[in-house]
Design an enzyme around this catalytic site. Sequence first.
Site, PDB file in Angstrom:
ATOM      1  N   VAL A  11      -6.680  18.020 -47.222  1.00 17.75           N
ATOM      2  CA  VAL A  11      -6.793  16.847 -47.906  1.00 17.75           C
ATOM      3  C   VAL A  11      -7.702  17.098 -49.169  1.00 17.75           C
ATOM      4  O   VAL A  11      -7.259  16.545 -50.205  1.00 17.75           O
ATOM      5  CB  VAL A  11      -7.391  15.669 -46.979  1.00 17.75           C
ATOM      6  CG1 VAL A  11      -7.612  14.433 -48.004  1.00 17.75           C
ATOM      7  CG2 VAL A  11      -6.365  15.345 -45.932  1.00 17.75           C
ATOM      8  N   GLU A 151      -6.404   8.595 -47.397  1.00 17.42           N
ATOM      9  CA  GLU A 151      -5.043   9.200 -47.879  1.00 17.42           C
ATOM     10  C   GLU A 151      -3.720   8.926 -46.847  1.00 17.42           C
ATOM     11  O   GLU A 151      -4.066   8.841 -45.707  1.00 17.42           O
ATOM     12  CB  GLU A 151      -5.457  10.855 -48.069  1.00 17.42           C
ATOM     13  CG  GLU A 151      -5.796  11.401 -46.935  1.00 17.42           C
ATOM     14  CD  GLU A 151      -4.835  11.865 -45.908  1.00 17.42           C
ATOM     15  OE1 GLU A 151      -3.837  11.981 -46.379  1.00 17.42           O
ATOM     16  OE2 GLU A 151      -5.031  12.311 -44.835  1.00 17.42           O
ATOM     17  N   LYS A 204      -5.369   2.873 -42.668  1.00 19.01           N
ATOM     18  CA  LYS A 204      -5.068   4.238 -42.256  1.00 19.01           C
ATOM     19  C   LYS A 204      -4.697   4.531 -40.982  1.00 19.01           C
ATOM     20  O   LYS A 204      -3.362   4.824 -40.770  1.00 19.01           O
ATOM     21  CB  LYS A 204      -6.128   5.165 -42.555  1.00 19.01           C
ATOM     22  CG  LYS A 204      -6.111   6.455 -42.334  1.00 19.01           C
ATOM     23  CD  LYS A 204      -5.035   7.096 -42.900  1.00 19.01           C
ATOM     24  CE  LYS A 204      -4.768   8.485 -42.287  1.00 19.01           C
ATOM     25  NZ  LYS A 204      -4.138   9.420 -43.312  1.00 19.01           N
ATOM     26  N   ASN A 208      -0.657   5.145 -39.536  1.00 17.93           N
ATOM     27  CA  ASN A 208      -0.425   6.390 -38.631  1.00 17.93           C
ATOM     28  C   ASN A 208       0.493   5.750 -37.438  1.00 17.93           C
ATOM     29  O   ASN A 208       1.360   6.529 -37.037  1.00 17.93           O
ATOM     30  CB  ASN A 208      -1.247   7.303 -38.650  1.00 17.93           C
ATOM     31  CG  ASN A 208      -1.404   8.211 -39.652  1.00 17.93           C
ATOM     32  OD1 ASN A 208      -0.562   8.189 -40.803  1.00 17.93           O
ATOM     33  ND2 ASN A 208      -2.243   9.137 -39.700  1.00 17.93           N
ATOM     34  N   CYS A 260      -2.131  14.702 -37.282  1.00 20.29           N
ATOM     35  CA  CYS A 260      -2.452  13.551 -37.620  1.00 20.29           C
ATOM     36  C   CYS A 260      -2.128  12.665 -36.473  1.00 20.29           C
ATOM     37  O   CYS A 260      -3.094  11.823 -35.925  1.00 20.29           O
ATOM     38  CB  CYS A 260      -2.087  13.194 -38.942  1.00 20.29           C
ATOM     39  SG  CYS A 260      -2.408  14.218 -40.407  1.00 20.29           S
TER      40      CYS A 260
HETATM   41  C1  UGA Z   1       1.310  11.889 -41.226  1.00 23.10           C
HETATM   42  C2  UGA Z   1       1.665  10.684 -42.274  1.00 23.10           C
HETATM   43  O1  UGA Z   1       2.937  10.541 -42.327  1.00 23.10           O
HETATM   44  C3  UGA Z   1       0.902  10.559 -43.428  1.00 23.10           C
HETATM   45  O2  UGA Z   1       1.247   9.122 -44.301  1.00 23.10           O
HETATM   46  C4  UGA Z   1      -0.856  10.668 -43.407  1.00 23.10           C
HETATM   47  O3  UGA Z   1      -1.299  10.710 -44.572  1.00 23.10           O
HETATM   48  C5  UGA Z   1      -0.928  11.847 -42.163  1.00 23.10           C
HETATM   49  O4  UGA Z   1      -0.233  11.808 -41.302  1.00 23.10           O
HETATM   50  C6  UGA Z   1      -2.301  12.102 -41.928  1.00 23.10           C
HETATM   51  O5  UGA Z   1      -2.976  11.178 -41.517  1.00 23.10           O
HETATM   52  O6  UGA Z   1      -3.107  13.050 -42.894  1.00 23.10           O
HETATM   53  P1  UGA Z   1       1.990  14.539 -41.287  1.00 23.10           P
HETATM   54  O7  UGA Z   1       1.177  14.456 -39.934  1.00 23.10           O
HETATM   55  O8  UGA Z   1       1.921  15.261 -42.468  1.00 23.10           O
HETATM   56  O9  UGA Z   1       1.819  13.060 -42.051  1.00 23.10           O
HETATM   57  O10 UGA Z   1       3.533  14.299 -41.110  1.00 23.10           O
HETATM   58  P2  UGA Z   1       4.734  13.479 -40.745  1.00 23.10           P
HETATM   59  O11 UGA Z   1       5.861  13.589 -41.797  1.00 23.10           O
HETATM   60  O12 UGA Z   1       4.337  12.034 -40.607  1.00 23.10           O
HETATM   61  O13 UGA Z   1       5.237  13.699 -39.351  1.00 23.10           O
HETATM   62  C7  UGA Z   1       4.395  13.654 -38.268  1.00 23.10           C
HETATM   63  C8  UGA Z   1       5.364  14.237 -36.965  1.00 23.10           C
HETATM   64  O14 UGA Z   1       6.448  13.383 -36.852  1.00 23.10           O
HETATM   65  C9  UGA Z   1       5.989  15.536 -37.210  1.00 23.10           C
HETATM   66  O15 UGA Z   1       5.802  16.231 -36.218  1.00 23.10           O
HETATM   67  C10 UGA Z   1       7.535  15.154 -37.597  1.00 23.10           C
HETATM   68  O16 UGA Z   1       8.271  16.148 -37.180  1.00 23.10           O
HETATM   69  C11 UGA Z   1       7.551  13.862 -36.715  1.00 23.10           C
HETATM   70  N1  UGA Z   1       8.817  13.194 -37.039  1.00 23.10           N
HETATM   71  C12 UGA Z   1       8.860  12.401 -38.338  1.00 23.10           C
HETATM   72  C13 UGA Z   1       9.861  12.665 -36.287  1.00 23.10           C
HETATM   73  O17 UGA Z   1       9.848  13.278 -34.961  1.00 23.10           O
HETATM   74  N2  UGA Z   1      10.681  11.814 -36.438  1.00 23.10           N
HETATM   75  C14 UGA Z   1      10.851  11.304 -37.696  1.00 23.10           C
HETATM   76  O18 UGA Z   1      11.703  10.241 -37.889  1.00 23.10           O
HETATM   77  C15 UGA Z   1       9.498  11.647 -38.504  1.00 23.10           C
END
Ligand code: UGA
Length: 429
Positions: A11, A151, A204, A208, A260
């Site tokens: 971050v 964030e 936040k 999430n 996260c």
């Molecule tokens: C998440 C949030 O989306 C961010 O907005 C936040 O800032 C971040 O956490 C944080 O707290 O720092 P991130 O963990 O990087 O971001 O990734 P995501 O894109 O949210 O995906 C999280 C998980 O969900 C992954 O394993 C992804 O494969 C899964 N996922 C996502 C699904 O299984 N299905 C979906 O439709 C979307």
Amino acid sequence: MKIAIIGTGYVGLVTGTCLAEAGHEVVCVDCDAEKIAMLEAGGMPIYEPGLEELVRGNRDAGRLRFTTSTPEAVHASQIVFIAVPTPPLPDGSVDLSFIERVAREVAANLTGYRIVVDKSTVPVRTGQKVAETIKRYCRTPVEFDVVSNPEFLREGSAVEDFLRPDRIVVGVSSPRPVSAMRQVYAPFDAPIVVTDIQSAELIKHAANSFLALKISYINALSVICEASHADVQDVANGIGMDRRIGRQFLDASLGFGGSCFPKDLSAFIKIAEQLGYDFALLREVQRINAQQLDRFFRKIVDTLWVIKDKQIGILGLAFKENTDDVRMSPAIELCRRLQAEGARLRVHDPKAMDKARALLPDVTYVAHQDDVAEGCDALVLATEWSQFKQLDLAKACRVMTCPILFDGRNLFDKNEMEHLGFIYKSIGR
Ligand code: UGA
């Protein structure tokens, strides 16, 4: 503006770099001297699309520098961002010791008015504690304001998310820091939501948890779809076109992972508990997520019958595409379970193989994705990397001992896979 970022992790580095890109003068601090030396020498501690170029450009332009000295950074800046880790404790609550230490360090080095901004994900009411700590540890009475500025960056698209945010949340306890925060974010075309500190902190965890809930909802629907011979992707498209629901985060999968969602869900459940509310809804989100991986694993076991001595190819190790992050990755957990049953694994990930080596030492790392299938009894797609769509699947089918494809991300078309000759199993279709 002159900005210090304390904590040059994921971050902190993205925040510092993007604020420099917006024209601010930024110094990023980290206690890890090796990491700072690496960044100064042009190296990158993480993979994030577009970040390396931005770090280089802003460092060369003199807007971005790196140091191990918190005192120097605090003296040189008007605004001090805290971006240190807030890891989970064994009971699911949050370890705030890094935040508390930074608050003390900042306090010890305050010589004039500063705005101290919390970027790390923290439980509601942490801002208040940070303010109390700074007040207590100040050598001389100095004015300061604490701000909460959570964030919303996603790994894999963090630069894009920072430069083009949906909204910027600024939590304050007085109007004084608002104009400076508006100046920080003036170069970004996004609405600024000003709230009190507690609300900003809650936004936040609430965001999430809601996104995780959305994923668990579609994953629960995937079970119903399988049992009723419906197609979860069609259902997701059908409900997602309702603008009140939206199509994003409705992709059924073998479960969400990463550093996260799992951590923030546990933390939010704990925070609610401490505030006297049993957030059973979120406990169910966790349960559905855990079951999703169990169910996928069982699907592999039921199909292969005996796992011992089977050679299984694994496509994807990162917790999602476009990152080398393997923390809480469902792909890694699946590999471990298959290994525990006696499978031999051939694995490939476009970016995460180096980081996976420490977690998965006894597997064969395959340099090219098209070579993974060689001699395999089954192929498992575990991460949604878009380059897997370019796999030479006709070749894979030929070189496998038995052409079975388990698609944990619904990346491929069922009819096409069956036409190629695969026994194809996916999620909720
Ligand atoms: C998440 C949030 O989306 C961010 O907005 C936040 O800032 C971040 O956490 C944080 O707290 O720092 P991130 O963990 O990087 O971001 O990734 P995501 O894109 O949210 O995906 C999280 C998980 O969900 C992954 O394993 C992804 O494969 C899964 N996922 C996502 C699904 O299984 N299905 C979906 O439709 C979307």
